[in-house]
Design an enzyme around this catalytic site. Structure first.
Site, mmCIF file in Angstrom:
data_model
loop_
_atom_site.group_PDB
_atom_site.id
_atom_site.type_symbol
_atom_site.label_atom_id
_atom_site.label_comp_id
_atom_site.label_asym_id
_atom_site.label_seq_id
_atom_site.Cartn_x
_atom_site.Cartn_y
_atom_site.Cartn_z
ATOM 1 N N VAL A 149 0.834 -1.201 0.000
ATOM 2 C CA VAL A 149 0.000 0.000 0.000
ATOM 3 C C VAL A 149 0.873 1.258 0.000
ATOM 4 O O VAL A 149 0.929 1.998 -0.968
ATOM 5 C CB VAL A 149 -0.961 0.006 1.210
ATOM 6 C CG1 VAL A 149 -1.736 1.320 1.298
ATOM 7 C CG2 VAL A 149 -1.935 -1.163 1.107
ATOM 8 N N CYS A 150 1.561 1.489 1.089
ATOM 9 C CA CYS A 150 2.304 2.744 1.274
ATOM 10 C C CYS A 150 3.479 2.880 0.322
ATOM 11 O O CYS A 150 3.924 3.996 0.047
ATOM 12 C CB CYS A 150 2.777 2.857 2.717
ATOM 13 S SG CYS A 150 1.438 2.670 3.916
ATOM 14 N N VAL A 151 4.009 1.769 -0.164
ATOM 15 C CA VAL A 151 5.072 1.800 -1.169
ATOM 16 C C VAL A 151 4.479 1.658 -2.574
ATOM 17 O O VAL A 151 4.805 2.432 -3.469
ATOM 18 C CB VAL A 151 6.115 0.696 -0.920
ATOM 19 C CG1 VAL A 151 7.190 0.705 -2.003
ATOM 20 C CG2 VAL A 151 6.755 0.864 0.454
#
Length: 210
Positions: A117-119
């Site tokens: 998600v965040c990457v």
């Protein structure tokens, strides 16, 4: 058709550290806690060593995601630090994108929590805007190996290069003669076996010089 080798260039690369927060890091299960922390700090040290423009960001850090791990903040006290109030994808935050564009760099080295998600989300967004993106796999973590592999596949198929922190250091360095002692010290601080190698080399040099 041969693929073009796009090398990391310290004069065209920026480092993005996304959501390495105390709460989120507890979700990382694809690396041991000690290994993962070492990898993240090693990448931060690489950014500092090569003087890469570095951008820090957190998501909802007043909630359960928690604050940015202090070791990163200690290394980059003056770096742009984007506190996202709610956007899951950092690229959806206008201040984050402005900070990236302000670097003037076209190569983005990115790591974060969680990988899928965040990457993955900002990686895919940056690729869409024409950036070359290098995802540091061992400084990014997630729930399990299945999730890890699917995230890596998704990003690589979209055009991201998957690298580890050691490869990032060596590709930015290009030539040992640029600063062998400096890079060797950095590597030794994060790889015990590399410290053994350098100790052996140092003893050999001392013996030759007698």
């Amino acid at each position: 058709m041969n693929a073009k080798y796009k090398k990391l260039n310290k004069d065209d690369a920026a480092l993005l550290l996304v959501d390495h927060q105390s709460g989120l890091i507890s979700l990382v299960q694809d690396f041991s806690p000690s290994d993962f922390k070492n990898n993240v700090i090693a990448l931060a040290d690489i950014g500092k060593f090569f003087q890469l423009p570095t951008i820090l960001t957190t998501s909802f850090d007043e909630g359960p995601n928690g604050p940015l791990v202090p070791e990163i903040l200690e290394r980059f006290p003056d770096a742009p630090f984007i506190h996202r109030p709610g956007q899951i994808n950092a690229w959806d935050n206008e201040d984050f994108v402005k900070a990236v564009k302000a670097t003037g760099r076209r190569q983005l080295i990115i790591a974060g929590v969680v990988t899928d998600v965040c990457v993955a989300f900002p990686t895919l967004s940056a690729l869409e805007e024409g950036y070359d993106v290098f995802v540091v796999t061992d400084a990014s973590g997630t729930f399990n190996l299945t999730t890890q592999q699917s995230a890596w596949n998704r990003m690589s198929q979209a055009g991201a290069q998957l690298v580890n922190w050691f490869a990032v250091a060596c590709e930015l360095q290009r030539d040992w003669r640029n600063d062998m002692e400096g890079l060797a010290t950095l590597l030794s601080n994060h790889l015990p076996n590399y410290r053994n190698l350098m100790t052996s080399y140092s003893r050999l040099q001392q013996a030759r010089n007698k």
